[in-house]
Write a protein that holds these residues in place. Structure first.
Motif, PDB file in Angstrom:
ATOM      1  N   ILE A  44      -6.529   7.140  18.158  1.00 27.24           N
ATOM      2  CA  ILE A  44      -5.053   7.746  17.896  1.00 27.24           C
ATOM      3  C   ILE A  44      -4.033   6.540  18.063  1.00 27.24           C
ATOM      4  CG2 ILE A  44      -3.253   8.957  18.851  1.00 27.24           C
ATOM      5  CD1 ILE A  44      -5.287  11.156  19.451  1.00 27.24           C
ATOM      6  N   THR A  45      -4.309   5.614  19.148  1.00 26.90           N
ATOM      7  CA  THR A  45      -3.426   4.383  19.476  1.00 26.90           C
ATOM      8  C   THR A  45      -3.569   3.634  18.233  1.00 26.90           C
ATOM      9  OG1 THR A  45      -4.865   3.626  21.203  1.00 26.90           O
ATOM     10  CG2 THR A  45      -3.258   5.052  22.072  1.00 26.90           C
ATOM     11  N   SER A  46      -4.753   3.349  17.858  1.00 23.40           N
ATOM     12  CA  SER A  46      -4.820   2.237  16.755  1.00 23.40           C
ATOM     13  C   SER A  46      -4.229   2.512  15.214  1.00 23.40           C
ATOM     14  CB  SER A  46      -6.323   1.922  16.605  1.00 23.40           C
ATOM     15  OG  SER A  46      -7.028   2.884  15.874  1.00 23.40           O
ATOM     16  N   LEU A  47      -3.810   4.004  15.252  1.00 24.89           N
ATOM     17  CA  LEU A  47      -3.328   4.413  13.971  1.00 24.89           C
ATOM     18  C   LEU A  47      -1.924   3.469  13.459  1.00 24.89           C
ATOM     19  CD1 LEU A  47      -3.015   8.236  14.123  1.00 24.89           C
ATOM     20  CD2 LEU A  47      -4.627   7.035  12.690  1.00 24.89           C
ATOM     21  N   ARG A  48      -2.224   3.152  12.158  1.00 28.49           N
ATOM     22  CA  ARG A  48      -1.018   2.235  11.460  1.00 28.49           C
ATOM     23  C   ARG A  48      -0.290   3.179  10.270  1.00 28.49           C
ATOM     24  NH1 ARG A  48      -1.292   0.866  15.681  1.00 28.49           N
ATOM     25  NH2 ARG A  48      -2.101  -1.041  16.491  1.00 28.49           N
ATOM     26  N   PHE A  49       0.800   3.267  10.041  1.00 29.09           N
ATOM     27  CA  PHE A  49       1.586   3.860   9.010  1.00 29.09           C
ATOM     28  C   PHE A  49       2.271   3.144   8.013  1.00 29.09           C
ATOM     29  CE2 PHE A  49       1.388   6.692  12.754  1.00 29.09           C
ATOM     30  CZ  PHE A  49       0.760   7.788  12.120  1.00 29.09           C
ATOM     31  N   THR A  50       2.661   3.328   7.025  1.00 31.18           N
ATOM     32  CA  THR A  50       3.343   2.314   5.915  1.00 31.18           C
ATOM     33  C   THR A  50       4.802   2.373   6.306  1.00 31.18           C
ATOM     34  OG1 THR A  50       1.681   2.867   4.350  1.00 31.18           O
ATOM     35  CG2 THR A  50       3.791   2.038   3.368  1.00 31.18           C
ATOM     36  N   PRO A  51       5.213   1.243   6.654  1.00 30.06           N
ATOM     37  CA  PRO A  51       6.673   1.189   6.715  1.00 30.06           C
ATOM     38  C   PRO A  51       7.449   1.335   5.518  1.00 30.06           C
ATOM     39  CG  PRO A  51       5.877  -0.921   7.246  1.00 30.06           C
ATOM     40  CD  PRO A  51       4.868  -0.139   6.684  1.00 30.06           C
ATOM     41  N   VAL A  52       8.707   2.097   5.534  1.00 28.06           N
ATOM     42  CA  VAL A  52       9.393   2.271   4.292  1.00 28.06           C
ATOM     43  C   VAL A  52      10.749   1.709   4.849  1.00 28.06           C
ATOM     44  CG1 VAL A  52       7.942   4.332   3.584  1.00 28.06           C
ATOM     45  CG2 VAL A  52      10.200   4.696   5.201  1.00 28.06           C
ATOM     46  N   ARG A  53      11.666   1.409   3.733  1.00 26.97           N
ATOM     47  CA  ARG A  53      12.749   0.806   3.645  1.00 26.97           C
ATOM     48  C   ARG A  53      13.880   1.357   2.667  1.00 26.97           C
ATOM     49  NH1 ARG A  53       9.366  -3.159   4.265  1.00 26.97           N
ATOM     50  NH2 ARG A  53       9.145  -4.320   6.290  1.00 26.97           N
ATOM     51  N   LEU A  54      15.041   1.567   2.879  1.00 27.41           N
ATOM     52  CA  LEU A  54      15.875   2.106   1.901  1.00 27.41           C
ATOM     53  C   LEU A  54      15.396   3.680   1.557  1.00 27.41           C
ATOM     54  CD1 LEU A  54      16.830  -0.717  -0.245  1.00 27.41           C
ATOM     55  CD2 LEU A  54      18.126   0.156   1.750  1.00 27.41           C
TER      56      LEU A  54
END
Length: 141
Positions: A44-54
């Protein structure tokens, strides 16, 4: 007991992709409902998500804090005797990293709903400003 989160949304600053986070939250609650969880706190702590901008995304700090709570809850339940399921001897080894979050639509209704608009609204507003500037130049020039 871990509660369903309600994350703030961002649009002018970086945030996490809402669909990915929604699916991860659903998976975590599904995992916690199992008598023998399929994954542990470290995944769970190693989950990574796609950052979004605008475009609208979930506040990164809030998501990260909730993931820490979810990991602690998972760890607590494992310590209380609900050890993660053991794989059969002939099964392939489990991956060290969690599987990537797919881009399939989420069925979650527990997460803050994100309103449409995002980057499209900014493009329209910018286009109108450019048109007004050209008109002002032509009429006053």
């Amino acid at each position: 007991m871990l509660e369903r989160p309600s994350f703030s949304t961002t649009s002018m600053r970086e945030g996490y992709d809402t669909d990915e986070v929604d699916r991860a939250v659903d998976l975590i609650f599904d995992n916690l409902a199992l008598p023998e969880p399929r994954f542990g706190a470290d995944q769970i702590t190693s989950l990574r998500f796609t950052p979004v901008r605008l475009q609208q995304g979930y506040d990164m700090g809030e998501v990260d804090s909730w993931l820490d709570l979810a990991a602690a809850e998972t760890e607590s339940r494992s310590a209380d005797g609900a050890e993660p399921a053991q794989q059969p001897a002939d099964a392939p080894p489990a991956p060290a990293e969690p599987a990537p979050i797919s881009s399939a639509p989420s069925s979650s209704t527990a997460i803050t709903e994100v309103k449409a608009g995002g980057a499209g609204l900014y493009v329209i507003v910018l286009g109108m400003i450019v048109i007004l500037g050209v008109l002002a130049y032509v009429l006053l020039g």
